[in-house]
Design a protein around this motif. Structure first.
Motif, mmCIF file in Angstrom:
data_model
loop_
_atom_site.group_PDB
_atom_site.id
_atom_site.type_symbol
_atom_site.label_atom_id
_atom_site.label_comp_id
_atom_site.label_asym_id
_atom_site.label_seq_id
_atom_site.Cartn_x
_atom_site.Cartn_y
_atom_site.Cartn_z
ATOM 1 N N LEU A 94 0.828 -1.206 0.000
ATOM 2 C CA LEU A 94 0.000 0.000 0.000
ATOM 3 C C LEU A 94 0.861 1.255 0.000
ATOM 4 C CD1 LEU A 94 -2.797 -1.039 2.534
ATOM 5 C CD2 LEU A 94 -2.943 -0.949 0.036
ATOM 6 N N PHE A 95 1.982 1.212 0.703
ATOM 7 C CA PHE A 95 2.916 2.342 0.706
ATOM 8 C C PHE A 95 3.477 2.572 -0.693
ATOM 9 C CE2 PHE A 95 7.302 3.957 1.240
ATOM 10 C CZ PHE A 95 7.014 5.178 1.856
ATOM 11 N N THR A 96 3.776 1.480 -1.397
ATOM 12 C CA THR A 96 4.266 1.581 -2.780
ATOM 13 C C THR A 96 3.217 2.236 -3.669
ATOM 14 O OG1 THR A 96 5.539 -0.450 -2.454
ATOM 15 C CG2 THR A 96 5.206 0.278 -4.717
ATOM 16 N N ALA A 97 1.957 1.824 -3.502
ATOM 17 C CA ALA A 97 0.865 2.416 -4.280
ATOM 18 C C ALA A 97 0.737 3.915 -3.979
ATOM 19 C CB ALA A 97 -0.442 1.704 -3.979
ATOM 20 N N ALA A 98 0.884 4.269 -2.701
ATOM 21 C CA ALA A 98 0.784 5.685 -2.311
ATOM 22 C C ALA A 98 1.914 6.501 -2.927
ATOM 23 C CB ALA A 98 0.805 5.797 -0.783
ATOM 24 N N LEU A 99 3.134 5.950 -2.949
ATOM 25 C CA LEU A 99 4.265 6.639 -3.570
ATOM 26 C C LEU A 99 4.022 6.867 -5.065
ATOM 27 C CD1 LEU A 99 7.434 4.897 -2.011
ATOM 28 C CD2 LEU A 99 6.632 7.232 -1.598
ATOM 29 N N LEU A 100 3.459 5.859 -5.725
ATOM 30 C CA LEU A 100 3.170 5.990 -7.155
ATOM 31 C C LEU A 100 2.123 7.072 -7.413
ATOM 32 C CD1 LEU A 100 3.104 2.265 -8.334
ATOM 33 C CD2 LEU A 100 4.695 4.021 -9.110
ATOM 34 N N ILE A 101 1.082 7.096 -6.590
ATOM 35 C CA ILE A 101 0.030 8.110 -6.753
ATOM 36 C C ILE A 101 0.612 9.508 -6.571
ATOM 37 C CG2 ILE A 101 -2.088 9.033 -5.739
ATOM 38 C CD1 ILE A 101 -2.856 6.115 -5.088
ATOM 39 N N LYS A 102 1.461 9.648 -5.573
ATOM 40 C CA LYS A 102 2.113 10.944 -5.336
ATOM 41 C C LYS A 102 2.967 11.345 -6.533
ATOM 42 C CE LYS A 102 5.165 13.308 -2.055
ATOM 43 N NZ LYS A 102 5.991 13.159 -0.813
ATOM 44 N N LYS A 103 3.673 10.389 -7.092
ATOM 45 C CA LYS A 103 4.533 10.673 -8.246
ATOM 46 C C LYS A 103 3.704 11.014 -9.476
ATOM 47 C CE LYS A 103 8.715 8.937 -10.467
ATOM 48 N NZ LYS A 103 9.665 7.826 -10.583
ATOM 49 N N ILE A 104 2.596 10.290 -9.664
ATOM 50 C CA ILE A 104 1.737 10.533 -10.826
ATOM 51 C C ILE A 104 1.148 11.948 -10.772
ATOM 52 C CG2 ILE A 104 -0.456 9.862 -11.920
ATOM 53 C CD1 ILE A 104 0.229 6.960 -10.929
ATOM 54 N N LYS A 105 0.784 12.390 -9.577
ATOM 55 C CA LYS A 105 0.181 13.715 -9.423
ATOM 56 C C LYS A 105 1.140 14.838 -9.803
ATOM 57 C CE LYS A 105 -3.303 12.656 -5.910
ATOM 58 N NZ LYS A 105 -3.734 12.872 -4.500
ATOM 59 N N THR A 106 2.447 14.581 -9.673
ATOM 60 C CA THR A 106 3.443 15.610 -9.995
ATOM 61 C C THR A 106 3.976 15.483 -11.411
ATOM 62 O OG1 THR A 106 5.225 14.227 -9.099
ATOM 63 C CG2 THR A 106 4.176 15.785 -7.592
ATOM 64 N N ALA A 107 3.545 14.429 -12.131
ATOM 65 C CA ALA A 107 4.042 14.217 -13.497
ATOM 66 C C ALA A 107 3.219 15.034 -14.480
ATOM 67 C CB ALA A 107 3.971 12.742 -13.856
ATOM 68 N N PRO A 108 3.827 15.504 -15.549
ATOM 69 C CA PRO A 108 3.070 16.244 -16.560
ATOM 70 C C PRO A 108 2.335 15.304 -17.506
ATOM 71 C CG PRO A 108 5.423 16.326 -17.053
ATOM 72 C CD PRO A 108 5.257 15.524 -15.794
ATOM 73 N N ASP A 109 2.949 14.883 -18.586
ATOM 74 C CA ASP A 109 2.247 14.064 -19.570
ATOM 75 C C ASP A 109 2.890 12.699 -19.776
ATOM 76 O OD1 ASP A 109 4.531 14.967 -20.708
ATOM 77 O OD2 ASP A 109 3.669 15.337 -22.694
ATOM 78 N N TRP A 110 3.809 12.261 -18.880
ATOM 79 C CA TRP A 110 4.432 10.944 -19.043
ATOM 80 C C TRP A 110 4.028 10.014 -17.888
ATOM 81 C CZ3 TRP A 110 7.948 15.215 -18.636
ATOM 82 C CH2 TRP A 110 8.418 15.439 -17.363
ATOM 83 N N HIS A 111 2.781 10.207 -17.407
ATOM 84 C CA HIS A 111 2.308 9.437 -16.262
ATOM 85 C C HIS A 111 1.904 8.017 -16.631
ATOM 86 C CE1 HIS A 111 -1.198 11.625 -18.003
ATOM 87 N NE2 HIS A 111 -1.646 10.388 -18.062
ATOM 88 N N ASP A 112 1.804 7.694 -17.925
ATOM 89 C CA ASP A 112 1.296 6.382 -18.349
ATOM 90 C C ASP A 112 2.089 5.227 -17.734
ATOM 91 O OD1 ASP A 112 -0.450 7.358 -20.954
ATOM 92 O OD2 ASP A 112 1.386 8.495 -20.675
ATOM 93 N N PHE A 113 3.393 5.368 -17.679
ATOM 94 C CA PHE A 113 4.248 4.327 -17.131
ATOM 95 C C PHE A 113 3.937 4.078 -15.663
ATOM 96 C CE2 PHE A 113 8.384 3.125 -15.169
ATOM 97 C CZ PHE A 113 8.562 1.907 -15.803
ATOM 98 N N ASP A 114 3.845 5.153 -14.880
ATOM 99 C CA ASP A 114 3.587 5.019 -13.445
ATOM 100 C C ASP A 114 2.170 4.533 -13.167
ATOM 101 O OD1 ASP A 114 6.156 5.904 -12.581
ATOM 102 O OD2 ASP A 114 5.589 7.942 -13.102
#
Length: 498
Positions: free
Chosen positions: A415-435
């Motif tokens: 769940l912590f890993t999922a939370a880190l990914l969500i946080k990273k996705i929110k700060t990404a511009p248009d290359w979020h597809d990978f995350d």
């Protein structure tokens, strides 16, 4: 990592062709070396020496050698030395070299610090595992069973070298090639296996079947329609890979056709595996892919996956049955067994085990019964008393063996890993597809773990290590500036439209 995902050289390369050839050479060599412990031992020992030499030349080369075994080595038991699998020995050797190297340079404390909260969760989990192992001994669960249950968690230690090694772009490029070869090689291998059994060139209980079952740790099941279900441990990677490819295809890419080919091959593997847990996890994962994607792209690609699953399964079953049946009744049986478990053998057996698991949990709900636990139940169909270490209920097995604290620590890590990914996705511009694809993969593992030991399976933990490596990485200053500029540009464009 992401800029290599659509690089044409990933697919068209001499290195890719060589790795694919190696994929099949490994399996052929393993088949012919079954029972020849001496030759296997010499071979494994020689490879361990090569790994050590490569590490002292360049640690990245040894790391790539380890990655090669993980992605091309199937179950990891193709070759053994003194009863230990080549994968276990590779990982143990690499970790020893890595720890000794950084300890000698007095850099080990720095290398073991990745992210504060992550380190705390790992510390709690490892403490729980040590307690669960001791608890297993006190419950007389059997030392070999305890070690067997404990071993997959040791792969979590790869997170530390992984975090530092994936900064090398050549290693990132090599990893993507390995994933492509894993998909192509696995699809070709199970197609050949399927064709051999479906055409009755090879029969159940012959030498190849025994190798597949005992060495490859797989299953080949005759479903009596000409169709054979083929399962390998490494297939646990397939659902996360399908979700990652689907997410990448939700953006306009010039190499989308190549990833479409990878998607088709991955779905072919999934269809021959025919696991209900995998299909259910894929369905939930596809819903997760809507995050940060437009309705049109999400709907188009999700429907493509569903249609490909049905179409490829139909074509395969028609091939197996000589054109007499599309096999839809078989798919229907697998789906109906969710609601009526008694109509299918494996789901019925799973329901028989459930009451006994609850009884075992009630005896030690907080501390658990320790690693290496087994369950004994009465098969109401055959009236046999069966004792097995396979619970077929992932979360309940975690609770039984690790206790409530250990189970929550392991669940918390995902769940912590999922939370880190969500946080990273929110700060990404248009290359979020990978995350987003990786996030869907983590959610899929959490769903699979309802009935499968996905979270504490070797391949589940290896996938977690890879995703954590990506999720914990902080964006560079350049990337942060790009995010700010991208948001400003979007606001200006929205203002101009008004």
């Amino acid at each position: 990592m992401q800029k290599f995902l659509t690089d044409k050289s990933i697919f068209y390369s001499k290195q890719t062709a060589a790795l694919l050839a190696l994929f099949f050479i490994i399996r052929i060599a393993s088949f012919f070396l079954v029972g020849h412990e001496f030759y296997q031992g010499v071979f494994v020992f020689s490879l361990l020496l090569v790994m050590a030499i490569l590490y002292f030349k360049n640690p990245e080369w040894a790391w790539r050698m380890l990655l090669t075994e993980i992605f091309l080595g199937g179950s990891g038991h193709y070759f053994e030395l003194a009863g230990l699998s080549i994968r276990t020995l590779f990982i143990a050797t690499f970790l020893f070299l890595w720890l000794a190297h950084h300890f000698g340079q007095k850099m080990l404390p720095q290398r073991l610090k990745i992210q504060t909260n992550l380190n705390y969760i790992l510390l709690a989990l490892f403490a729980s595992l040590i307690f669960a192992a001791v608890n297993g001994v006190l419950h007389k669960n059997g030392v070999s069973n305890i070690i067997q249950d404990l071993m997959p968690f040791g792969f979590l230690l790869l997170l530390f070298p992984s975090f530092h090694s994936f900064s090398d772009e050549k290693t990132q490029h090599y990893l993507v090639r390995l994933i492509a070869v894993f998909i192509i090689g696995t699809a070709l291998f199970i197609f050949l296996t399927f064709a051999l059994f479906s055409s009755q060139i090879v029969l159940i209980h012959q030498d190849f079947y025994k190798w597949f079952r005992d060495v490859n740790v797989g299953k080949i099941t005759d479903l009596k329609t000409g169709f054979f279900r083929i399962v390998e441990p490494s297939h646990l990677f397939i659902v996360p890979i399908i979700l990652l490819i689907t997410s990448l295809r939700m953006r306009a890419e010039k190499h989308n056709k190549m990833w479409l080919a990878m998607l088709i091959l991955s779905i072919f593997i999934l269809d021959l595996n025919l696991s209900r847990g995998y299909f259910f996890a894929l369905a939930i994962g596809l819903l997760v892919l809507k995050y940060k994607h437009t309705w049109k792209k999400w709907l188009t690609e999700s429907l493509s996956v569903i249609l490909l699953i049905i179409g490829i399964f139909t074509a395969t079953h028609l091939f197996a049955s000589s054109g007499t049946s599309p096999g839809w009744e078989l798919l229907g049986l697998r789906v109906r067994s969710f609601a009526s478990p008694e109509i299918e053998v494996s789901t019925n057996t799973r329901m028989m085990i459930l009451p006994q698991i609850w009884e075992k949990i009630k005896t030690a709900p907080i501390l658990g019964a320790g690693l290496g636990s087994k369950i004994t139940f009465m098969n109401t169909e055959t009236y046999e008393t069966i004792t097995t270490p396979h619970f077929d209920w992932g979360y309940l097995e975690m609770w039984t063996e690790l206790g409530i604290i250990g189970a929550l620590a392991l669940l918390g890590l995902y769940l912590f890993t999922a939370a880190l990914l969500i946080k990273k996705i929110k700060t990404a511009p248009d290359w979020h597809d990978f995350d987003v694809g990786l996030l869907a993969g983590i959610i899929a593992l959490l769903i699979m773990n309802i009935t499968l030991p996905a979270l504490f399976h070797v391949f589940g933990i290896l996938f977690l290590v890879f995703v954590l490596t990506v999720a914990v990485k902080q964006m560079s200053i350049f990337e942060r500036v790009t995010v700010i500029l991208y948001r400003i540009f979007n606001k200006l464009r929205a203002t101009s439209k008004k």
